[in-house]
Design a protein around this motif. Structure first.
Motif, short mmCIF file in Angstrom:
data_model
loop_
_atom_site.label_atom_id
_atom_site.label_comp_id
_atom_site.label_asym_id
_atom_site.label_seq_id
_atom_site.Cartn_x
_atom_site.Cartn_y
_atom_site.Cartn_z
N ASP A 174 0.86 -1.18 0.00
CA ASP A 174 0.00 0.00 0.00
C ASP A 174 0.90 1.23 0.00
O ASP A 174 1.40 1.64 1.05
N PRO A 175 1.13 1.82 -1.16
CA PRO A 175 2.04 2.97 -1.24
C PRO A 175 1.53 4.20 -0.50
O PRO A 175 2.30 5.10 -0.20
N LEU A 223 5.14 -2.59 6.92
CA LEU A 223 6.06 -3.28 6.03
C LEU A 223 5.29 -4.13 5.04
O LEU A 223 4.27 -4.73 5.37
N SER A 224 5.81 -4.19 3.84
CA SER A 224 5.24 -5.09 2.85
C SER A 224 5.66 -6.51 3.20
O SER A 224 6.80 -6.74 3.60
N THR A 225 4.74 -7.43 3.07
CA THR A 225 5.03 -8.83 3.35
C THR A 225 4.56 -9.70 2.20
O THR A 225 3.72 -9.28 1.39
N ILE A 226 5.09 -10.89 2.15
CA ILE A 226 4.68 -11.84 1.13
C ILE A 226 3.36 -12.47 1.57
O ILE A 226 3.29 -13.10 2.62
N ILE A 273 15.05 -9.95 2.87
CA ILE A 273 15.97 -8.91 2.39
C ILE A 273 15.70 -8.62 0.91
O ILE A 273 15.62 -7.46 0.51
N GLU A 274 15.55 -9.67 0.11
CA GLU A 274 15.22 -9.48 -1.31
C GLU A 274 13.91 -8.72 -1.45
O GLU A 274 13.78 -7.82 -2.27
N LEU A 275 12.92 -9.11 -0.65
CA LEU A 275 11.62 -8.45 -0.71
C LEU A 275 11.76 -6.98 -0.38
O LEU A 275 11.22 -6.13 -1.08
N SER A 276 12.49 -6.67 0.66
CA SER A 276 12.69 -5.28 1.07
C SER A 276 13.36 -4.48 -0.04
O SER A 276 12.93 -3.35 -0.34
#
Length: 148
Positions: free
Chosen positions: A35-36, A43-46, A57-60
């Motif tokens: 959600d920008p 935090l964005s999560t999978i 870390i890749e996701l971040s």
């Protein structure tokens, strides 16, 4: 958030569109809560993933790439692959893998919905990209019915 609906739609869509064999349009996909307009502390999560395991870390790093709107100036990494954006559209963009060993190449389609980022990975070139885009569009349309 209608998690039951999202999980049901994902499970049905993933079983019909994602496979490591060449029969399906996608080799992997990732659904990220995004959600920008939300507070930066969220935090964005999978939410879901199939055919790939992405670490936090890749996701971040990927979400930072999206948030900072670096589409035209930088590359991004998902799994073992580095991607370069090749085309940008209103709510989605395409990228090609820069370090593939596959003769036909590999690609990614990233689509933003109201609440998610959908990352779809595929093997191949133009024909494969068209099939992948149709699969991504189908899932996004289903989420859009609930404004997700």
């Amino acid at each position: 958030m209608e998690w039951g609906f999202v999980h049901k739609v994902w499970d049905k869509w993933a079983s019909n569109n994602i496979s490591s064999s060449s029969g399906e349009p996608l080799k992997a996909a990732l659904l990220i809560n995004y959600d920008p307009t939300g507070p930066s502390r969220l935090l964005s999560t999978i939410a879901k993933q199939e055919g790939i395991k992405v670490n936090p870390i890749e996701l971040s790093q990927f979400v930072d790439f999206i948030k900072h709107d670096k589409l035209q100036t930088e590359t991004f990494i998902i799994g073992p692959n580095q991607y370069l954006v090749t085309s940008i559209h209103e709510n989605w963009f395409c990228a090609r893998c820069m370090n593939t060993s596959k003769p036909a190449g590999e690609g990614a389609i990233i689509m933003q919905t109201a609440a998610f980022l959908l990352v779809a990975l595929y093997d191949g070139s133009i024909g494969s990209a068209s099939r992948a885009m149709a699969a991504v569009d189908q899932f996004a349309w289903q989420l859009g019915r609930r404004n997700l």
